[in-house]
Design a protein around this motif. Sequence first.
Motif, PDB file in Angstrom:
ATOM      1  N   CYS A  23      13.676  36.021  -1.074  1.00 43.66           N
ATOM      2  CA  CYS A  23      13.528  37.456  -1.403  1.00 43.66           C
ATOM      3  C   CYS A  23      12.567  37.640  -2.573  1.00 43.66           C
ATOM      4  CB  CYS A  23      14.875  38.074  -1.747  1.00 43.66           C
ATOM      5  SG  CYS A  23      15.982  38.250  -0.336  1.00 43.66           S
ATOM      6  N   ILE A  24      12.706  36.786  -3.599  1.00 42.59           N
ATOM      7  CA  ILE A  24      11.820  36.860  -4.769  1.00 42.59           C
ATOM      8  C   ILE A  24      10.374  36.592  -4.346  1.00 42.59           C
ATOM      9  CG2 ILE A  24      11.235  35.761  -6.974  1.00 42.59           C
ATOM     10  CD1 ILE A  24      14.298  35.178  -7.248  1.00 42.59           C
ATOM     11  N   ARG A  25      10.190  35.595  -3.476  1.00 41.24           N
ATOM     12  CA  ARG A  25       8.848  35.256  -2.987  1.00 41.24           C
ATOM     13  C   ARG A  25       8.235  36.419  -2.208  1.00 41.24           C
ATOM     14  NH1 ARG A  25       9.047  31.377   1.864  1.00 41.24           N
ATOM     15  NH2 ARG A  25       9.868  33.342   2.675  1.00 41.24           N
ATOM     16  N   ASP A  26       9.015  37.017  -1.326  1.00 48.74           N
ATOM     17  CA  ASP A  26       8.499  38.120  -0.512  1.00 48.74           C
ATOM     18  C   ASP A  26       8.106  39.315  -1.378  1.00 48.74           C
ATOM     19  OD1 ASP A  26       8.905  36.559   1.708  1.00 48.74           O
ATOM     20  OD2 ASP A  26      10.790  37.515   2.294  1.00 48.74           O
ATOM     21  N   ARG A  27       8.890  39.568  -2.427  1.00 49.16           N
ATOM     22  CA  ARG A  27       8.554  40.677  -3.332  1.00 49.16           C
ATOM     23  C   ARG A  27       7.291  40.361  -4.127  1.00 49.16           C
ATOM     24  NH1 ARG A  27      14.186  41.104  -4.365  1.00 49.16           N
ATOM     25  NH2 ARG A  27      13.964  39.999  -6.340  1.00 49.16           N
ATOM     26  N   ALA A  28       7.149  39.106  -4.526  1.00 44.47           N
ATOM     27  CA  ALA A  28       5.966  38.715  -5.306  1.00 44.47           C
ATOM     28  C   ALA A  28       4.682  38.871  -4.496  1.00 44.47           C
ATOM     29  CB  ALA A  28       6.112  37.268  -5.781  1.00 44.47           C
ATOM     30  N   LYS A  29       4.775  38.658  -3.194  1.00 41.79           N
ATOM     31  CA  LYS A  29       3.581  38.781  -2.340  1.00 41.79           C
ATOM     32  C   LYS A  29       3.034  40.204  -2.343  1.00 41.79           C
ATOM     33  CE  LYS A  29       4.364  35.048   0.998  1.00 41.79           C
ATOM     34  NZ  LYS A  29       4.717  34.722   2.394  1.00 41.79           N
ATOM     35  N   ASP A  30       3.922  41.194  -2.411  1.00 38.76           N
ATOM     36  CA  ASP A  30       3.505  42.589  -2.276  1.00 38.76           C
ATOM     37  C   ASP A  30       3.785  43.449  -3.502  1.00 38.76           C
ATOM     38  OD1 ASP A  30       2.813  42.112   0.468  1.00 38.76           O
ATOM     39  OD2 ASP A  30       4.951  42.182   0.942  1.00 38.76           O
ATOM     40  N   GLY A  31       4.459  42.878  -4.492  1.00 44.96           N
ATOM     41  CA  GLY A  31       4.910  43.690  -5.626  1.00 44.96           C
ATOM     42  C   GLY A  31       3.787  44.148  -6.532  1.00 44.96           C
ATOM     43  N   GLU A  32       3.994  45.285  -7.157  1.00 40.34           N
ATOM     44  CA  GLU A  32       3.034  45.829  -8.109  1.00 40.34           C
ATOM     45  C   GLU A  32       3.340  45.312  -9.516  1.00 40.34           C
ATOM     46  OE1 GLU A  32       0.393  47.746  -7.457  1.00 40.34           O
ATOM     47  OE2 GLU A  32       0.840  47.537  -5.324  1.00 40.34           O
ATOM     48  N   SER A  33       2.293  45.262 -10.336  1.00 41.34           N
ATOM     49  CA  SER A  33       2.490  44.808 -11.713  1.00 41.34           C
ATOM     50  C   SER A  33       3.143  45.916 -12.533  1.00 41.34           C
ATOM     51  CB  SER A  33       1.148  44.428 -12.335  1.00 41.34           C
ATOM     52  OG  SER A  33       0.268  45.542 -12.301  1.00 41.34           O
ATOM     53  N   ASN A  34       3.680  45.530 -13.668  1.00 39.41           N
ATOM     54  CA  ASN A  34       4.329  46.491 -14.552  1.00 39.41           C
ATOM     55  C   ASN A  34       3.308  47.006 -15.569  1.00 39.41           C
ATOM     56  OD1 ASN A  34       6.812  46.008 -13.285  1.00 39.41           O
ATOM     57  ND2 ASN A  34       7.203  44.239 -14.604  1.00 39.41           N
ATOM     58  N   GLU A  35       2.575  48.042 -15.199  1.00 37.20           N
ATOM     59  CA  GLU A  35       1.574  48.600 -16.115  1.00 37.20           C
ATOM     60  C   GLU A  35       2.274  49.227 -17.322  1.00 37.20           C
ATOM     61  OE1 GLU A  35      -1.618  48.416 -16.022  1.00 37.20           O
ATOM     62  OE2 GLU A  35      -2.038  47.713 -13.979  1.00 37.20           O
ATOM     63  N   SER A  36       1.691  48.995 -18.490  1.00 36.06           N
ATOM     64  CA  SER A  36       2.263  49.595 -19.702  1.00 36.06           C
ATOM     65  C   SER A  36       1.140  50.185 -20.544  1.00 36.06           C
ATOM     66  CB  SER A  36       3.024  48.538 -20.512  1.00 36.06           C
ATOM     67  OG  SER A  36       2.138  47.537 -20.964  1.00 36.06           O
ATOM     68  N   VAL A  89      13.171  30.513 -11.693  1.00 34.68           N
ATOM     69  CA  VAL A  89      12.331  31.205 -10.709  1.00 34.68           C
ATOM     70  C   VAL A  89      12.207  32.694 -11.060  1.00 34.68           C
ATOM     71  CG1 VAL A  89      12.291  32.006  -8.310  1.00 34.68           C
ATOM     72  CG2 VAL A  89      12.688  29.597  -8.807  1.00 34.68           C
ATOM     73  N   LEU A  90      13.318  33.303 -11.471  1.00 33.48           N
ATOM     74  CA  LEU A  90      13.280  34.712 -11.877  1.00 33.48           C
ATOM     75  C   LEU A  90      12.387  34.905 -13.098  1.00 33.48           C
ATOM     76  CD1 LEU A  90      17.011  35.763 -11.395  1.00 33.48           C
ATOM     77  CD2 LEU A  90      15.024  36.811 -10.274  1.00 33.48           C
ATOM     78  N   THR A  91      12.450  33.962 -14.030  1.00 30.78           N
ATOM     79  CA  THR A  91      11.594  34.042 -15.219  1.00 30.78           C
ATOM     80  C   THR A  91      10.126  33.973 -14.825  1.00 30.78           C
ATOM     81  OG1 THR A  91      13.289  33.014 -16.603  1.00 30.78           O
ATOM     82  CG2 THR A  91      11.027  32.971 -17.435  1.00 30.78           C
ATOM     83  N   LEU A  92       9.789  33.043 -13.932  1.00 27.64           N
ATOM     84  CA  LEU A  92       8.405  32.901 -13.473  1.00 27.64           C
ATOM     85  C   LEU A  92       7.910  34.195 -12.820  1.00 27.64           C
ATOM     86  CD1 LEU A  92       5.811  31.360 -12.811  1.00 27.64           C
ATOM     87  CD2 LEU A  92       6.970  30.435 -10.787  1.00 27.64           C
ATOM     88  N   SER A  93       8.693  34.745 -11.912  1.00 28.14           N
ATOM     89  CA  SER A  93       8.257  35.953 -11.215  1.00 28.14           C
ATOM     90  C   SER A  93       8.164  37.141 -12.173  1.00 28.14           C
ATOM     91  CB  SER A  93       9.204  36.281 -10.058  1.00 28.14           C
ATOM     92  OG  SER A  93      10.494  36.601 -10.520  1.00 28.14           O
ATOM     93  N   THR A  94       9.074  37.201 -13.149  1.00 26.47           N
ATOM     94  CA  THR A  94       9.046  38.286 -14.133  1.00 26.47           C
ATOM     95  C   THR A  94       7.776  38.227 -14.970  1.00 26.47           C
ATOM     96  OG1 THR A  94      11.464  38.346 -14.259  1.00 26.47           O
ATOM     97  CG2 THR A  94      10.242  39.321 -16.097  1.00 26.47           C
TER      98      THR A  94
END
Length: 344
Positions: A23-36, A89-94
Amino acid sequence: MSADNSGGNVSVPLRNLLNSIQCIRDRAKDGESNESDGVFNLSNFWGTLNQAVKAVSLEATKLSLAFSKPPLPSQQDGEKLSESILKSVLTLSTVYYWLPKSQGVSLRRQVRDATVEVLDGVTQLLEVILSSPLQSLSQEQLTSTGGVWSACDRFGQLPQDNKAAVLVVLSSQIAVVKDAIEEIEQALSEAEDPFNDVLDDDQEEENPRGNQDMYWSEQDRRVIAPCQGLMKASTACLRKLTSAVKANGDSGSPQNVAQLDDLADISKEISPGVDDLALCLYPPMDYSGVENNVSKLAALLKKFLEIIRSSHVCGESELTWVQFLEGAVDHNLQKAKDLIQQDS
Protein backbone atom coordinates in the motif's frame (compact mmCIF):
# COMPACT_ATOMS: atom_id res chain seq x y z
CA MET A 1 4.32 -23.97 5.21
CA SER A 2 7.14 -24.40 7.65
CA ALA A 3 6.57 -21.01 9.26
CA ASP A 4 3.33 -22.41 10.61
CA ASN A 5 5.29 -25.06 12.54
CA SER A 6 7.09 -22.52 14.77
CA GLY A 7 5.91 -21.52 18.24
CA GLY A 8 3.27 -19.27 16.72
CA ASN A 9 2.07 -18.47 13.26
CA VAL A 10 4.92 -16.14 12.29
CA SER A 11 3.55 -15.83 8.77
CA VAL A 12 0.65 -13.67 10.00
CA PRO A 13 2.70 -10.57 10.93
CA LEU A 14 4.77 -11.02 7.76
CA ARG A 15 1.68 -11.12 5.56
CA ASN A 16 0.28 -8.05 7.30
CA LEU A 17 3.62 -6.31 6.79
CA LEU A 18 3.65 -7.27 3.10
CA ASN A 19 0.18 -5.80 2.61
CA SER A 20 1.14 -2.59 4.38
CA ILE A 21 4.32 -2.08 2.33
CA GLN A 22 2.48 -2.77 -0.91
CA CYS A 23 0.00 0.00 0.00
CA ILE A 24 2.85 2.39 0.88
CA ARG A 25 4.57 1.57 -2.42
CA ASP A 26 1.42 2.14 -4.47
CA ARG A 27 0.83 5.51 -2.79
CA ALA A 28 4.44 6.55 -3.38
CA LYS A 29 4.08 5.86 -7.11
CA ASP A 30 1.25 8.38 -7.46
CA GLY A 31 1.38 10.51 -4.32
CA GLU A 32 1.84 14.25 -4.31
CA SER A 33 4.58 15.99 -2.36
CA ASN A 34 3.83 18.00 0.75
CA GLU A 35 4.28 21.56 -0.50
CA SER A 36 4.94 24.08 2.26
CA ASP A 37 5.37 27.83 2.42
CA GLY A 38 8.56 27.54 4.43
CA VAL A 39 12.11 27.48 3.07
CA PHE A 40 13.08 23.99 1.95
CA ASN A 41 16.60 22.88 2.84
CA LEU A 42 17.75 20.44 0.16
CA SER A 43 20.94 19.52 2.01
CA ASN A 44 19.01 18.54 5.15
CA PHE A 45 16.59 16.54 3.01
CA TRP A 46 19.39 14.44 1.52
CA GLY A 47 20.97 13.81 4.91
CA THR A 48 17.67 12.63 6.39
CA LEU A 49 16.75 10.58 3.31
CA ASN A 50 20.07 8.76 3.27
CA GLN A 51 19.70 7.88 6.95
CA ALA A 52 16.20 6.54 6.25
CA VAL A 53 17.50 4.41 3.38
CA LYS A 54 20.27 2.96 5.56
CA ALA A 55 17.67 2.04 8.19
CA VAL A 56 15.56 0.14 5.62
CA SER A 57 18.66 -1.72 4.39
CA LEU A 58 19.58 -2.69 7.96
CA GLU A 59 16.05 -3.86 8.81
CA ALA A 60 15.83 -5.94 5.61
CA THR A 61 19.12 -7.59 6.55
CA LYS A 62 17.82 -8.41 10.04
CA LEU A 63 14.66 -9.90 8.54
CA SER A 64 16.60 -12.06 6.10
CA LEU A 65 18.97 -13.30 8.79
CA ALA A 66 16.07 -14.14 11.12
CA PHE A 67 14.66 -16.49 8.49
CA SER A 68 17.96 -17.91 7.25
CA LYS A 69 18.26 -20.84 9.69
CA PRO A 70 16.35 -22.53 12.50
CA PRO A 71 15.04 -21.86 15.02
CA LEU A 72 12.52 -19.62 13.33
CA PRO A 73 11.29 -16.48 15.13
CA SER A 74 8.25 -16.85 17.34
CA GLN A 75 5.10 -15.02 16.36
CA GLN A 76 5.95 -12.38 18.99
CA ASP A 77 9.47 -11.90 17.59
CA GLY A 78 8.01 -11.84 14.08
CA GLU A 79 5.67 -9.04 15.13
CA LYS A 80 8.60 -7.04 16.56
CA LEU A 81 10.58 -7.54 13.36
CA SER A 82 7.59 -6.50 11.26
CA GLU A 83 6.96 -3.38 13.36
CA SER A 84 10.60 -2.35 13.05
CA ILE A 85 10.65 -2.82 9.27
CA LEU A 86 7.34 -1.02 8.83
CA LYS A 87 8.64 1.91 10.87
CA SER A 88 11.73 2.22 8.65
CA VAL A 89 9.66 1.99 5.45
CA LEU A 90 7.17 4.60 6.69
CA THR A 91 10.05 6.91 7.58
CA LEU A 92 11.55 6.52 4.10
CA SER A 93 8.26 7.25 2.34
CA THR A 94 7.55 10.21 4.65
CA VAL A 95 10.93 11.80 3.92
CA TYR A 96 10.42 11.25 0.18
CA TYR A 97 7.13 13.19 0.43
CA TRP A 98 9.04 16.13 1.91
CA LEU A 99 10.63 16.84 -1.48
CA PRO A 100 8.42 19.51 -3.10
CA LYS A 101 7.82 19.82 -6.83
CA SER A 102 9.27 23.31 -6.61
CA GLN A 103 12.69 21.63 -6.30
CA GLY A 104 12.11 20.14 -9.76
CA VAL A 105 9.83 17.53 -11.24
CA SER A 106 12.78 15.75 -12.88
CA LEU A 107 14.55 15.44 -9.53
CA ARG A 108 11.41 14.29 -7.76
CA ARG A 109 10.69 11.62 -10.37
CA GLN A 110 14.15 10.13 -9.94
CA VAL A 111 13.91 10.15 -6.14
CA ARG A 112 10.42 8.62 -6.42
CA ASP A 113 11.66 5.86 -8.74
CA ALA A 114 14.53 5.05 -6.38
CA THR A 115 12.17 4.99 -3.38
CA VAL A 116 9.71 2.72 -5.17
CA GLU A 117 12.58 0.43 -6.16
CA VAL A 118 13.51 -0.01 -2.48
CA LEU A 119 9.88 -0.73 -1.55
CA ASP A 120 9.65 -3.23 -4.43
CA GLY A 121 12.80 -4.91 -3.13
CA VAL A 122 11.46 -5.26 0.42
CA THR A 123 8.16 -6.54 -0.98
CA GLN A 124 9.96 -9.19 -3.04
CA LEU A 125 12.06 -10.26 -0.05
CA LEU A 126 8.92 -10.75 2.04
CA GLU A 127 7.22 -12.71 -0.75
CA VAL A 128 10.26 -15.01 -1.03
CA ILE A 129 10.40 -15.61 2.72
CA LEU A 130 6.68 -16.37 2.83
CA SER A 131 6.77 -18.74 -0.15
CA SER A 132 10.03 -20.60 0.53
CA PRO A 133 10.89 -23.41 2.96
CA LEU A 134 12.24 -21.62 6.00
CA GLN A 135 14.75 -24.13 7.32
CA SER A 136 17.64 -22.68 5.34
CA LEU A 137 18.77 -19.61 3.43
CA SER A 138 17.72 -20.13 -0.21
CA GLN A 139 19.51 -18.64 -3.20
CA GLU A 140 16.33 -16.75 -4.01
CA GLN A 141 16.33 -15.18 -0.56
CA LEU A 142 19.98 -14.21 -0.94
CA THR A 143 19.22 -12.64 -4.31
CA SER A 144 16.23 -10.73 -2.91
CA THR A 145 18.26 -9.44 0.02
CA GLY A 146 20.96 -8.31 -2.38
CA GLY A 147 18.25 -6.60 -4.43
CA VAL A 148 17.26 -4.46 -1.43
CA TRP A 149 20.90 -3.55 -0.79
CA SER A 150 21.39 -2.62 -4.42
CA ALA A 151 18.25 -0.46 -4.47
CA CYS A 152 19.40 1.31 -1.29
CA ASP A 153 22.91 1.84 -2.68
CA ARG A 154 21.39 3.57 -5.71
CA PHE A 155 20.57 6.59 -3.53
CA GLY A 156 24.27 7.38 -3.39
CA GLN A 157 24.26 7.95 -7.17
CA LEU A 158 21.08 10.04 -7.37
CA PRO A 159 21.34 13.62 -8.72
CA GLN A 160 21.37 16.10 -5.88
CA ASP A 161 19.40 18.90 -7.57
CA ASN A 162 17.20 19.47 -10.62
CA LYS A 163 20.08 20.53 -12.87
CA ALA A 164 21.84 17.23 -12.24
CA ALA A 165 18.54 15.35 -12.69
CA VAL A 166 17.96 16.95 -16.10
CA LEU A 167 21.50 15.98 -17.16
CA VAL A 168 20.65 12.35 -16.30
CA VAL A 169 17.57 12.56 -18.55
CA LEU A 170 19.56 14.08 -21.42
CA SER A 171 22.29 11.45 -21.15
CA SER A 172 19.77 8.61 -21.41
CA GLN A 173 18.08 10.24 -24.41
CA ILE A 174 21.38 10.69 -26.24
CA ALA A 175 22.13 6.98 -25.77
CA VAL A 176 18.73 5.92 -27.20
CA VAL A 177 18.99 8.21 -30.24
CA LYS A 178 22.58 7.11 -30.86
CA ASP A 179 21.48 3.46 -30.90
CA ALA A 180 18.77 4.16 -33.49
CA ILE A 181 21.25 5.99 -35.74
CA GLU A 182 23.85 3.22 -35.47
CA GLU A 183 21.28 0.52 -36.29
CA ILE A 184 20.21 2.18 -39.52
CA GLU A 185 23.85 2.88 -40.47
CA GLN A 186 24.72 -0.77 -39.87
CA ALA A 187 21.82 -1.96 -42.02
CA LEU A 188 22.77 0.42 -44.82
CA SER A 189 26.41 -0.67 -44.75
CA GLU A 190 25.54 -4.32 -45.32
CA ALA A 191 25.86 -5.15 -48.99
CA GLU A 192 23.22 -7.87 -48.78
CA ASP A 193 19.55 -7.82 -47.91
CA PRO A 194 19.37 -6.54 -44.28
CA PHE A 195 16.74 -9.19 -43.55
CA ASN A 196 18.70 -12.12 -44.98
CA ASP A 197 19.39 -13.55 -41.52
CA VAL A 198 15.70 -13.91 -40.68
CA LEU A 199 14.32 -15.13 -44.01
CA ASP A 200 14.60 -18.60 -45.49
CA ASP A 201 16.14 -18.54 -48.95
CA ASP A 202 16.33 -22.05 -50.37
CA GLN A 203 16.11 -20.95 -53.98
CA GLU A 204 18.72 -22.14 -56.46
CA GLU A 205 21.52 -19.76 -57.39
CA GLU A 206 20.15 -19.40 -60.91
CA ASN A 207 16.85 -18.23 -59.40
CA PRO A 208 17.82 -15.49 -56.93
CA ARG A 209 15.23 -14.00 -54.63
CA GLY A 210 12.86 -11.90 -56.63
CA ASN A 211 11.29 -9.96 -53.79
CA GLN A 212 12.87 -6.55 -54.31
CA ASP A 213 10.72 -5.17 -51.48
CA MET A 214 13.33 -6.55 -49.10
CA TYR A 215 16.11 -4.39 -50.57
CA TRP A 216 16.83 -0.67 -50.70
CA SER A 217 16.90 0.82 -54.17
CA GLU A 218 19.28 3.65 -55.03
CA GLN A 219 16.25 5.90 -54.94
CA ASP A 220 15.51 4.72 -51.38
CA ARG A 221 19.07 5.42 -50.30
CA ARG A 222 18.89 8.97 -51.67
CA VAL A 223 15.78 9.62 -49.58
CA ILE A 224 17.35 8.05 -46.50
CA ALA A 225 20.37 10.41 -46.54
CA PRO A 226 18.56 13.59 -45.40
CA CYS A 227 16.54 11.49 -42.94
CA GLN A 228 19.83 10.41 -41.38
CA GLY A 229 20.87 14.06 -41.37
CA LEU A 230 17.78 14.93 -39.36
CA MET A 231 18.46 12.08 -36.92
CA LYS A 232 22.02 13.30 -36.46
CA ALA A 233 20.69 16.83 -35.89
CA SER A 234 18.60 15.32 -33.06
CA THR A 235 21.75 14.03 -31.37
CA ALA A 236 23.49 17.37 -31.89
CA CYS A 237 20.54 19.19 -30.24
CA LEU A 238 20.71 16.92 -27.20
CA ARG A 239 24.50 17.10 -26.91
CA LYS A 240 24.59 20.88 -27.26
CA LEU A 241 21.80 21.28 -24.72
CA THR A 242 23.73 19.04 -22.31
CA SER A 243 26.73 21.37 -22.56
CA ALA A 244 24.51 24.44 -22.10
CA VAL A 245 22.84 22.97 -19.00
CA LYS A 246 26.25 22.08 -17.54
CA ALA A 247 27.53 25.60 -18.16
CA ASN A 248 24.45 27.73 -17.45
CA GLY A 249 21.83 25.54 -15.77
CA ASP A 250 20.56 26.88 -12.46
CA SER A 251 18.24 25.35 -9.87
CA GLY A 252 18.22 28.41 -7.65
CA SER A 253 14.87 29.90 -8.66
CA PRO A 254 11.44 28.36 -9.33
CA GLN A 255 11.40 29.82 -12.84
CA ASN A 256 14.75 28.28 -13.78
CA VAL A 257 13.79 24.95 -12.20
CA ALA A 258 10.60 24.92 -14.29
CA GLN A 259 12.54 25.74 -17.47
CA LEU A 260 14.90 22.83 -16.82
CA ASP A 261 11.89 20.52 -16.39
CA ASP A 262 10.40 21.76 -19.68
CA LEU A 263 13.68 20.99 -21.46
CA ALA A 264 13.81 17.52 -19.91
CA ASP A 265 10.21 16.77 -20.87
CA ILE A 266 10.52 17.74 -24.52
CA SER A 267 13.90 15.98 -24.82
CA LYS A 268 12.09 12.74 -23.93
CA GLU A 269 9.90 13.17 -27.01
CA ILE A 270 12.88 13.17 -29.37
CA SER A 271 13.95 9.53 -29.07
CA PRO A 272 10.46 8.18 -29.96
CA GLY A 273 10.41 10.56 -32.94
CA VAL A 274 13.80 9.31 -34.11
CA ASP A 275 12.70 5.69 -33.60
CA ASP A 276 9.53 6.21 -35.64
CA LEU A 277 11.51 7.72 -38.49
CA ALA A 278 14.18 5.00 -38.38
CA LEU A 279 11.59 2.20 -38.43
CA CYS A 280 9.82 3.53 -41.53
CA LEU A 281 13.13 3.66 -43.44
CA TYR A 282 13.43 -0.13 -43.61
CA PRO A 283 12.30 -1.73 -46.88
CA PRO A 284 9.77 -1.76 -48.32
CA MET A 285 9.78 2.03 -47.83
CA ASP A 286 6.46 3.84 -47.74
CA TYR A 287 7.40 7.33 -48.90
CA SER A 288 4.26 8.94 -47.51
CA GLY A 289 5.06 7.44 -44.09
CA VAL A 290 8.66 8.66 -44.37
CA GLU A 291 7.53 12.18 -45.25
CA ASN A 292 5.06 12.19 -42.35
CA ASN A 293 7.68 11.08 -39.80
CA VAL A 294 10.33 13.45 -41.19
CA SER A 295 7.89 16.36 -40.84
CA LYS A 296 6.95 15.33 -37.29
CA LEU A 297 10.56 15.03 -36.13
CA ALA A 298 11.55 18.32 -37.77
CA ALA A 299 8.63 20.13 -36.09
CA LEU A 300 9.60 18.63 -32.74
CA LEU A 301 13.25 19.67 -33.11
CA LYS A 302 12.27 23.23 -34.05
CA LYS A 303 10.01 23.41 -30.99
CA PHE A 304 12.85 21.97 -28.88
CA LEU A 305 15.30 24.60 -30.17
CA GLU A 306 12.78 27.38 -29.55
CA ILE A 307 12.36 26.26 -25.92
CA ILE A 308 16.16 26.23 -25.54
CA ARG A 309 16.39 29.70 -27.09
CA SER A 310 13.90 31.14 -24.59
CA SER A 311 15.41 29.45 -21.52
CA HIS A 312 18.07 30.68 -19.11
CA VAL A 313 20.58 28.09 -20.37
CA CYS A 314 20.83 29.89 -23.73
CA GLY A 315 23.40 32.69 -23.64
CA GLU A 316 25.00 34.57 -26.53
CA SER A 317 27.39 31.74 -27.38
CA GLU A 318 24.55 29.17 -27.40
CA LEU A 319 22.50 31.24 -29.88
CA THR A 320 25.04 30.44 -32.60
CA TRP A 321 24.50 26.70 -32.51
CA VAL A 322 20.75 27.05 -31.95
CA GLN A 323 20.52 29.03 -35.21
CA PHE A 324 22.86 26.60 -37.00
CA LEU A 325 20.80 23.57 -35.94
CA GLU A 326 17.55 25.29 -36.94
CA GLY A 327 19.06 25.70 -40.39
CA ALA A 328 20.21 22.07 -40.45
CA VAL A 329 16.71 20.86 -39.55
CA ASP A 330 15.11 22.99 -42.29
CA HIS A 331 17.70 21.88 -44.85
CA ASN A 332 17.27 18.15 -44.22
CA LEU A 333 13.48 18.42 -44.07
CA GLN A 334 13.30 20.24 -47.40
CA LYS A 335 15.80 17.92 -49.05
CA ALA A 336 13.87 14.81 -47.92
CA LYS A 337 10.58 16.28 -49.15
CA ASP A 338 12.07 17.26 -52.51
CA LEU A 339 13.49 13.78 -53.08
CA ILE A 340 10.25 12.08 -52.05
CA GLN A 341 8.17 14.27 -54.38
CA GLN A 342 10.68 13.86 -57.18
CA ASP A 343 10.65 10.09 -56.91
CA SER A 344 6.94 9.60 -56.32
